[in-house]
Write an enzyme that holds these catalytic residues in place. Sequence first.
Site: not given
Length: 441
Positions: A193, A238
């Site tokens: 990723k 987050e």
Amino acid sequence: MTVSFSLRTLTLALTPATLTELGITGPADLLGADPGVGPLCWLRLGEGLLGFGEIASFAATGPTRFADAEQWWKSLVATAAVNDPVRMPGTGAMAFGSFAFSKSSAFESVLIVPALVVGFSSGTAWLTQLSLDGAVPTAKSALNLLRALATARSSTPATPSVGTLRPGALSEEQWKDSVRAGVNAITAGGLEKVVLARDVVATFPEPVRRVSILQRLVELYGQCWTYGVRGLVGATPEILIKVDGSTAQARVLAGTLDREDEPAGSTGFADTVLGGSLKQRQEHDFAVRSLTRQLAPFSTDLSFPAEPFILELPNVWHLASDVTAQLASSNGHLPTSLALVEALHPTAAVCGTPREEAGKLILDLEKMDRGPYAGPVGWLDGAGNGEWGIALRGAVLEDEHTVRLYAGAGIVEASDPAAELAETWAKFRPMLQALNLPNHP
């Protein structure tokens, strides 16, 4: 590293009567107390910290920026005279901070010690005055400073003048080409990723009021952590790490669905499309494994759910997992929040995996310096506590007329460039709304 001054702090509990007298129901009431610049800021759901003024600061660049900041802070705290009967995370000696995403960034990472802090947490409100060079804070001086702020505040966000939006380092087509290059690198092997970010630049004929941006973000995205450290502003969903004594917590987000994609009258759309997507679940799993792998050496116990939950925000849905750890002591000392920040950053949620390979590809494909975007932002105190988010859904005020916005997307083998571009526009939306700009140019 040593410091050439002595820090003194005085923390007072703020009674309901005092808050009522000053017309303060929560920290957001003081956002407009400095109409020119606005405060240092860390707020969520009516709790958090606001800092006014700067009495000391530290700045650094490069790979040792976290360790250098930690050493500076420890040296400052070691000589501090702290009067703190409240004794909660964020009381006593404390500083706000923002760190560049990359060790190669030209953007300065900073710790800033404010002159005055107002805090709200778990039903307790407090006021801390901080001073240097022998000046002794008193209850009278601290309350007088707070009274002056409360008197000067403006509670109504100003509407920004009509602005224009233009591409940043890459056009949309160029960025989609970078996404294709990222997918090709993953397909070739060795990379699972990579997170690719892009920037857009907003310009305004009249000066941008930083405090109005913070007020709008608190109003529209109250469930996120609204942050403000000098020119960096935003509302992140987050948390990289929160430390309260021997307990550490993190919130991992990866996997995104734009709420504007939901058909009218549908039910369970996010559960089906986001929760049922193999691509999104894979992206989320990479992020959780990345954080827990880096946090494990500092923990005696580490827990996270087997399945992520769906976090609903005004602009998007995210797959989310909350991670909790009991911190391990080393030579009688627990790791500080800033030490954990250094160990954890960057996670797969904002960089990719494997971390080193993803980081190199980011530098090659993004064609820009992320600066503080996706870097740690938050605060720490003298006891090692702290709360550090990831600087997402944010922007940098480059001058009084120019704001640079950042957004990114996690790229895996199944990524589609057009869909990833649309995801970045969904993530730009909080700052575009705060700046009174349309979602698409």
